[in-house]
Motif scaffolding. Structure first.
Motif, short mmCIF file in Angstrom:
data_model
loop_
_atom_site.label_atom_id
_atom_site.label_comp_id
_atom_site.label_asym_id
_atom_site.label_seq_id
_atom_site.Cartn_x
_atom_site.Cartn_y
_atom_site.Cartn_z
N LEU A 145 0.84 -1.21 0.00
CA LEU A 145 0.00 0.00 0.00
C LEU A 145 0.87 1.25 0.00
O LEU A 145 0.57 2.24 -0.68
CB LEU A 145 -0.92 -0.02 1.23
CG LEU A 145 -1.99 1.07 1.31
CD1 LEU A 145 -2.93 0.99 0.13
CD2 LEU A 145 -2.75 0.97 2.62
N ILE A 148 2.43 1.61 -3.56
CA ILE A 148 1.42 2.08 -4.53
C ILE A 148 1.12 3.56 -4.32
O ILE A 148 1.01 4.34 -5.27
CB ILE A 148 0.13 1.24 -4.41
CG1 ILE A 148 0.39 -0.20 -4.87
CG2 ILE A 148 -0.99 1.85 -5.23
CD1 ILE A 148 -0.78 -1.14 -4.65
N THR A 149 1.02 3.95 -3.05
CA THR A 149 0.73 5.36 -2.75
C THR A 149 1.84 6.27 -3.26
O THR A 149 1.58 7.29 -3.91
CB THR A 149 0.57 5.54 -1.23
OG1 THR A 149 -0.51 4.71 -0.77
CG2 THR A 149 0.29 6.98 -0.88
N LEU A 229 -6.88 6.23 -5.66
CA LEU A 229 -6.28 6.02 -4.33
C LEU A 229 -7.33 5.48 -3.36
O LEU A 229 -7.03 4.60 -2.55
CB LEU A 229 -5.70 7.34 -3.81
CG LEU A 229 -4.32 7.71 -4.37
CD1 LEU A 229 -3.92 9.12 -3.96
CD2 LEU A 229 -3.27 6.72 -3.89
N GLU A 231 -9.79 3.62 -4.20
CA GLU A 231 -9.95 2.23 -4.61
C GLU A 231 -8.85 1.36 -4.00
O GLU A 231 -9.10 0.24 -3.54
CB GLU A 231 -9.90 2.14 -6.14
CG GLU A 231 -10.34 0.81 -6.72
CD GLU A 231 -11.85 0.68 -6.80
OE1 GLU A 231 -12.54 1.68 -6.56
OE2 GLU A 231 -12.32 -0.44 -7.10
N THR A 232 -7.64 1.89 -3.98
CA THR A 232 -6.51 1.16 -3.40
C THR A 232 -6.69 0.93 -1.91
O THR A 232 -6.31 -0.12 -1.38
CB THR A 232 -5.21 1.95 -3.64
OG1 THR A 232 -5.05 2.20 -5.05
CG2 THR A 232 -3.99 1.17 -3.14
N HIS A 236 -14.26 1.05 -2.63
CA HIS A 236 -14.42 0.65 -4.04
C HIS A 236 -15.54 1.44 -4.72
O HIS A 236 -16.57 0.90 -5.11
CB HIS A 236 -14.70 -0.84 -4.12
CG HIS A 236 -13.62 -1.68 -3.52
ND1 HIS A 236 -12.35 -1.76 -4.06
CD2 HIS A 236 -13.60 -2.46 -2.40
CE1 HIS A 236 -11.60 -2.56 -3.33
NE2 HIS A 236 -12.32 -2.99 -2.32
N THR A 251 -9.59 -6.09 -12.36
CA THR A 251 -8.79 -5.22 -11.51
C THR A 251 -7.84 -4.35 -12.33
O THR A 251 -7.59 -3.19 -12.00
CB THR A 251 -7.99 -6.06 -10.51
OG1 THR A 251 -8.89 -6.92 -9.80
CG2 THR A 251 -7.25 -5.18 -9.51
N TRP A 255 -6.51 0.58 -13.91
CA TRP A 255 -5.10 0.93 -13.90
C TRP A 255 -4.56 1.10 -15.31
O TRP A 255 -3.72 1.99 -15.55
CB TRP A 255 -4.30 -0.14 -13.15
CG TRP A 255 -4.62 -0.20 -11.70
CD1 TRP A 255 -5.39 -1.11 -11.06
CD2 TRP A 255 -4.19 0.73 -10.69
NE1 TRP A 255 -5.48 -0.82 -9.72
CE2 TRP A 255 -4.75 0.29 -9.46
CE3 TRP A 255 -3.39 1.87 -10.71
CZ2 TRP A 255 -4.53 0.97 -8.27
CZ3 TRP A 255 -3.18 2.55 -9.51
CH2 TRP A 255 -3.74 2.10 -8.32
#
Length: 285
Positions: A145, A148-149, A229, A231-232, A236, A251, A255
């Motif tokens: 996480l 990804i951020t 973000l 969604e991450t 959702h 998924t 992206w």
């Protein structure tokens, strides 16, 4: 690629000019102070919301999301100011022509200006890592996480930075280039959300049927970095919107749309900036 960047004379010169000034260190101090001044009181409120000094580990995820959105808002606010004067500032100081007489290519100059500006923003983000480590102490946040951020932060910085460099190249006045870059940045950040709100108001009120939903909401929501973000972080919103159409959303699809859109935006902006950096000689009749 890394060696080519490090040997870029424009990048080396910008590094020395930008990071040797007291203003840069003052800017970093102000940035971290603002982040800490907002996060720490919120953290204190979370710990004392039940009247005792306790902290629920699952709440660290929401605090991490709050810190992420705060960081994203500051990136959108700071990056246009760093990049929109890169070329127009040289033009106003009458040093652009000197820069163009060197043996540096237009692409090398543009990349040097872009990465020197983004390097300072990267230092600002790294300087806030102690705040993230405070949240890590309470658990609930995975390393994936975090990566990804920060990847989304880099994508936002490069996209807005490329737009800022393009505006600075096309527009002669720095103030106008800055306003233009801010307008585009805020449109990229808030435009998709506002567009989705108007769209759903328009399609749901007359018919009340979700079957009118098309691929349009998927595209608009996928190019919104704040929504991606969310969604991450497990909120959702995009999946639920698309789910109303009866479709099962893969998924990778949002992206793929996100990286395709911003990849084209970055490449297009840098191409235009490179092509328009040097004045064109008029063809003789």
């Amino acid at each position: 690629m890394t060696n080519w960047l490090l040997r870029n004379p424009v990048l080396q010169k910008e590094f020395k000019l930008r990071f040797r000034t007291k203003k840069s260190f003052f800017g970093i101090a102000v940035y971290v102070t603002v982040m800490a001044g907002i996060l720490l009181p919120v953290l204190y409120m979370f710990m004392n919301q039940y009247g005792v000094a306790t902290y629920q580990p699952e709440e660290s995820r929401w605090l991490f999301l709050f810190l992420t959105m705060l960081q994203l808002a500051l990136i959108i606010f700071v990056v246009p100011g760093l990049t929109s004067s890169a070329i127009s500032g040289e033009r106003e100081r009458q040093t652009l022509n000197i820069l163009l007489t060197t043996n540096q290519s237009s692409f090398s100059i543009i990349i040097g200006k872009l990465f020197s500006s983004l390097a300072f923003m990267t230092v600002l983000i790294v300087s806030t890592m102690p705040l993230y480590t405070i949240l890590f102490l309470y658990g609930g946040i995975s390393p994936n996480l975090l990566w990804i951020t920060f990847g989304m932060f880099v994508l936002t910085m490069v996209s807005i930075g490329a737009v800022g460099i393009m505006a600075s190249t096309l527009i002669r006045k720095t103030i106008v280039a800055t306003i233009t870059t801010y307008a585009i940045s805020f449109f990229l950040a808030l435009g998709p959300v506002i567009t989705l709100f108007i769209y759903f108001m328009g399609v749901s009120m007359p018919s009340g049927s979700a079957q009118n939903l098309s691929v349009f909401p998927l595209f608009i929501s996928s190019i919104s970095i704040p929504l991606m973000l969310f969604e991450t972080f497990g909120v959702h919103m995009i999946t639920e919107m698309v789910g109303q159409t009866g479709r099962v959303l893969p998924t990778w699809q949002p992206w793929a749309i996100l990286f395709s859109f911003y990849g084209l935006l970055i490449i297009g902006s840098l191409f235009v900036a490179t092509a328009r950096l040097r004045p064109r000689s008029r063809m003789k009749k």
